[in-house]
Write a protein that holds these residues in place. Structure first.
Motif, PDB file in Angstrom:
ATOM      1  N   ASP A 110      26.019  13.918 -36.531  1.00 64.26           N
ATOM      2  CA  ASP A 110      26.471  14.322 -35.189  1.00 64.26           C
ATOM      3  C   ASP A 110      25.609  13.698 -34.096  1.00 64.26           C
ATOM      4  OD1 ASP A 110      28.532  15.857 -36.243  1.00 64.26           O
ATOM      5  OD2 ASP A 110      27.288  17.671 -36.355  1.00 64.26           O
ATOM      6  N   ALA A 111      24.312  13.638 -34.331  1.00 64.40           N
ATOM      7  CA  ALA A 111      23.407  13.079 -33.324  1.00 64.40           C
ATOM      8  C   ALA A 111      23.715  11.610 -33.057  1.00 64.40           C
ATOM      9  CB  ALA A 111      21.956  13.229 -33.790  1.00 64.40           C
ATOM     10  N   HIS A 112      24.001  10.848 -34.113  1.00 61.56           N
ATOM     11  CA  HIS A 112      24.316   9.432 -33.938  1.00 61.56           C
ATOM     12  C   HIS A 112      25.605   9.247 -33.144  1.00 61.56           C
ATOM     13  CE1 HIS A 112      21.677   8.106 -37.579  1.00 61.56           C
ATOM     14  NE2 HIS A 112      21.016   8.024 -36.436  1.00 61.56           N
ATOM     15  N   ARG A 113      26.593  10.086 -33.422  1.00 56.15           N
ATOM     16  CA  ARG A 113      27.850   9.961 -32.685  1.00 56.15           C
ATOM     17  C   ARG A 113      27.686  10.342 -31.216  1.00 56.15           C
ATOM     18  NH1 ARG A 113      28.998   9.190 -37.360  1.00 56.15           N
ATOM     19  NH2 ARG A 113      31.004   8.412 -38.122  1.00 56.15           N
ATOM     20  N   LYS A 114      26.883  11.337 -30.979  1.00 54.64           N
ATOM     21  CA  LYS A 114      26.620  11.733 -29.596  1.00 54.64           C
ATOM     22  C   LYS A 114      25.870  10.626 -28.859  1.00 54.64           C
ATOM     23  CE  LYS A 114      24.404  15.375 -26.856  1.00 54.64           C
ATOM     24  NZ  LYS A 114      23.627  16.637 -26.911  1.00 54.64           N
ATOM     25  N   LEU A 115      25.006   9.931 -29.583  1.00 56.70           N
ATOM     26  CA  LEU A 115      24.169   8.899 -28.973  1.00 56.70           C
ATOM     27  C   LEU A 115      24.932   7.596 -28.717  1.00 56.70           C
ATOM     28  CD1 LEU A 115      21.144   8.415 -28.183  1.00 56.70           C
ATOM     29  CD2 LEU A 115      20.850   7.443 -30.468  1.00 56.70           C
ATOM     30  N   PHE A 116      25.759   7.183 -29.696  1.00 54.88           N
ATOM     31  CA  PHE A 116      26.377   5.862 -29.629  1.00 54.88           C
ATOM     32  C   PHE A 116      27.825   5.846 -29.160  1.00 54.88           C
ATOM     33  CE2 PHE A 116      22.968   5.110 -32.804  1.00 54.88           C
ATOM     34  CZ  PHE A 116      22.347   4.029 -32.209  1.00 54.88           C
ATOM     35  N   LEU A 117      28.539   6.960 -29.306  1.00 50.91           N
ATOM     36  CA  LEU A 117      29.945   6.984 -28.933  1.00 50.91           C
ATOM     37  C   LEU A 117      30.148   7.774 -27.653  1.00 50.91           C
ATOM     38  CD1 LEU A 117      31.697   7.559 -32.385  1.00 50.91           C
ATOM     39  CD2 LEU A 117      31.432   5.415 -31.131  1.00 50.91           C
ATOM     40  N   LYS A 118      30.889   7.207 -26.749  1.00 55.18           N
ATOM     41  CA  LYS A 118      31.202   7.875 -25.484  1.00 55.18           C
ATOM     42  C   LYS A 118      32.714   8.083 -25.401  1.00 55.18           C
ATOM     43  CE  LYS A 118      26.912   7.351 -23.950  1.00 55.18           C
ATOM     44  NZ  LYS A 118      26.279   6.906 -25.175  1.00 55.18           N
ATOM     45  N   SER A 119      33.119   8.996 -24.558  1.00 51.31           N
ATOM     46  CA  SER A 119      34.541   9.273 -24.399  1.00 51.31           C
ATOM     47  C   SER A 119      35.107   8.462 -23.243  1.00 51.31           C
ATOM     48  CB  SER A 119      34.766  10.773 -24.130  1.00 51.31           C
ATOM     49  OG  SER A 119      34.337  11.538 -25.235  1.00 51.31           O
ATOM     50  N   HIS A 120      36.017   7.566 -23.574  1.00 49.38           N
ATOM     51  CA  HIS A 120      36.683   6.760 -22.563  1.00 49.38           C
ATOM     52  C   HIS A 120      38.140   6.569 -22.967  1.00 49.38           C
ATOM     53  CE1 HIS A 120      33.254   5.586 -20.088  1.00 49.38           C
ATOM     54  NE2 HIS A 120      32.572   5.356 -21.202  1.00 49.38           N
ATOM     55  N   SER A 121      38.914   6.062 -22.054  1.00 48.13           N
ATOM     56  CA  SER A 121      40.303   5.718 -22.341  1.00 48.13           C
ATOM     57  C   SER A 121      40.354   4.606 -23.384  1.00 48.13           C
ATOM     58  CB  SER A 121      40.996   5.249 -21.058  1.00 48.13           C
ATOM     59  OG  SER A 121      42.198   4.590 -21.360  1.00 48.13           O
ATOM     60  N   ALA A 122      41.444   4.548 -24.149  1.00 48.55           N
ATOM     61  CA  ALA A 122      41.610   3.508 -25.154  1.00 48.55           C
ATOM     62  C   ALA A 122      42.402   2.330 -24.595  1.00 48.55           C
ATOM     63  CB  ALA A 122      42.304   4.073 -26.388  1.00 48.55           C
ATOM     64  N   THR A 123      42.650   2.324 -23.280  1.00 50.60           N
ATOM     65  CA  THR A 123      43.412   1.245 -22.652  1.00 50.60           C
ATOM     66  C   THR A 123      42.511   0.463 -21.714  1.00 50.60           C
ATOM     67  OG1 THR A 123      45.410   2.596 -22.738  1.00 50.60           O
ATOM     68  CG2 THR A 123      45.437   0.671 -21.289  1.00 50.60           C
ATOM     69  N   LEU A 124      42.416  -0.840 -21.930  1.00 53.73           N
ATOM     70  CA  LEU A 124      41.573  -1.702 -21.107  1.00 53.73           C
ATOM     71  C   LEU A 124      42.289  -2.091 -19.828  1.00 53.73           C
ATOM     72  CD1 LEU A 124      40.274  -4.068 -23.928  1.00 53.73           C
ATOM     73  CD2 LEU A 124      38.823  -2.578 -22.554  1.00 53.73           C
ATOM     74  N   ASP A 125      41.601  -1.964 -18.675  1.00 58.01           N
ATOM     75  CA  ASP A 125      42.185  -2.473 -17.437  1.00 58.01           C
ATOM     76  C   ASP A 125      41.780  -3.939 -17.266  1.00 58.01           C
ATOM     77  OD1 ASP A 125      39.578  -2.590 -16.323  1.00 58.01           O
ATOM     78  OD2 ASP A 125      39.744  -0.531 -15.558  1.00 58.01           O
ATOM     79  N   THR A 126      42.283  -4.573 -16.250  1.00 62.25           N
ATOM     80  CA  THR A 126      42.053  -6.016 -16.058  1.00 62.25           C
ATOM     81  C   THR A 126      40.574  -6.344 -15.890  1.00 62.25           C
ATOM     82  OG1 THR A 126      44.217  -6.213 -14.987  1.00 62.25           O
ATOM     83  CG2 THR A 126      42.658  -8.015 -14.651  1.00 62.25           C
TER      84      THR A 126
END
Length: 477
Positions: free
Chosen positions: A253-269
């Motif tokens: 859990d600590a690694h996921r909290k550290l390395f993964l962030k919550s963002h949209s899965a769609t890239l803008d320009t």
């Protein structure tokens, strides 16, 4: 307070281990090597300048004892600083690598501020759904190509912070991500074919063409790579099925909290442009290192310039751009310190003048041994020396002028001595605590040294047997 009422452990507590940290291990090794300078007699070989290698090489048969220079309390305290630069002459040691790490951290901090990496990861995972496991052989092969052609090592530090989130998003653990890079590039160096910093320098110091023995080294490269890919894929598949089987399950859990962030899965320009510059930066780095002779200063300048360009394109603003850069550099400050500590061990040994004495003992030990005993003992001598001299070029310059000529008396080809040296150095540098690439990569991945050993020891055993069989058969042919 009941168990359910207790607050969740914070990240730092999750990362804690009863095993000492990398900093303690390295400082302990500094003390150990300093202690050895009081026990092992000081000695030196005469050295002559070799213009082709660009360094001074030891002259066989010229070893002599010299006045000892034992390293005491003051030298031990100075060693971490001396690891960065010589405090007397101000000559650089590992300061360039440490500064590169900080510039890299700043670059990644700016990238993270744009959100492009995390969004790109989620987009990629959506397209790879069900086929994530094939990232492992593809990426390990690419890193191995870097290792076997130009000795890719310190440059890999730039890839950990990028690949680890991708691997975590695919359902694996950080050990899988670190293994892809560290073992991938490491097996390439172990099976160096045209690597000028290992095979090239060693062959020149042994006075043979660097192409001698290249077939055997290709066998080591391909066979070793297949063994490593199979090992990492098997581990990754097990983790995907059962996360509790991870060697760092307590940090899941600590690694996921550290390395993964919550963002949209769609890239803008803007994010697509930023990711293009991001990829181009690494392409330019590889081009510069492999064809233009770039090293840490120019790579650092590249990442610094790319961070500014990305900040401007993403319209972060002056304050957010600078704060993101500084915060990113701060995240890798521990890695930069580890680099200096690791180099400090080598400084203590050099100042204590015990490296040539150890080499002279190895020379006497080899004597007039039979072929198989000679080449296998040569391999283990190079294994032992690699712990003290992790640099492939440094070990080649130190050992090859002395040990390679002994092959003539054992009726063994000098190319086999070169192969034994590079495979031993490559093997040790998968776990070497004095090698900045190992301790740096583990520090970025927040993996304690004991957990890495728990993961890799069966692979080391397999590779050791494989190398011994290959060089033994090569000796008999």
């Amino acid at each position: 307070m009941t168990k359910d009422d207790q607050p969740p452990p914070d990240v730092e507590r999750d990362l804690a281990s009863r095993f000492p940290t990398a900093y303690t291990i390295l400082f302990g090794l500094i003390i150990l090597v300093a202690s050895l300078t009081w026990i092992i007699p000081a000695g030196q070989y005469d050295r002559v300048m070799n213009e082709e290698v660009g360094r001074e090489l030891a002259v066989p048969g010229t070893y002599q004892t010299v006045e000892s220079n034992p390293q005491g309390f003051v030298e031990v305290m100075l060693a971490p600083t001396a690891g960065f630069y010589d405090p007397d002459s101000y000559a650089a040691n590992a300061i360039d690598v440490a500064l590169f790490v900080l510039f890299l951290g700043g670059f990644l901090g700016v990238m993270n501020a744009t959100g492009a990496i995390d969004t790109g990861i989620r987009s990629a995972m959506r397209h790879l759904k069900g086929h994530e496991i094939w990232m492992i052989p593809i990426l390990m092969t690419l890193f191995a190509l870097g290792g076997t052609t130009y000795g890719m090592a310190e440059e890999t530090l730039a890839f950990y912070a990028i690949l680890i989130p991708v691997i975590l998003a695919a359902g694996y653990d950080v050990v899988t991500g670190v293994a892809i890079i560290l073992i991938g590039a490491g097996i390439g160096v172990l099976g160096s074919t045209i690597n000028p910093f290992a095979t090239g320098i060693a062959a020149n110091a042994a006075n043979i063409p660097f192409t001698d023995g290249i077939v055997l080294r290709f066998i080591l490269l391909i066979g070793g790579l297949l063994i490593c890919i199979a090992y990492v894929m098997r581990y990754a598949a097990r983790i995907k099925t059962d996360p509790s089987s991870s060697v760092v399950a307590h940090q899941w859990d600590a690694h996921r909290k550290l390395f993964l962030k919550s963002h949209s899965a769609t890239l803008d320009t803007t994010q697509m442009i930023v990711l293009s510059i991001f990829a181009l930066t690494f392409a330019v780095m590889i081009w510069g290192v492999s064809t233009q002779g770039w090293w840490m200063a120019r790579m650092g300048a590249l990442f610094f310039g790319a961070a500014i360009l990305i900040g401007l394109i993403a319209r972060l603003g002056e304050k957010k751009l600078t704060s993101s850069f500084v915060d990113g550099a701060q995240d890798l400050l521990g890695v930069a310190l580890v680099v200096g500590l690791a180099r400090g061990i080598v400084v203590i040994m050099e100042q204590g003048m015990i490296a040539d004495t150890i080499l002279h003992s190895a020379e006497a030990l080899l004597g007039d041994l039979p072929k198989l005993a000679f080449i296998n003992l040569m391999f283990w001598i190079e294994v032992g020396m690699s712990f003290f001299v992790p640099s492939s070029s440094g070990l080649a310059v130190l050992s090859m002028p002395i040990l390679a000529p002994l092959a003539d008396f054992a009726n063994v080809g000098r190319d086999l001595v070169v192969t034994a040296y590079q495979s031993a150095n490559g093997l040790v540098n998968l776990i070497n605590p004095t090698f900045a690439v190992v301790v740096g990569g583990l520090a970025i991945g927040r993996i304690s040294y004991d957990r890495w050993l728990a993961f890799i020891w069966p692979l080391l055993l397999m590779l050791t047997v494989f190398i011994s069989v290959v060089i033994s058969i090569g000796t008999l042919l």
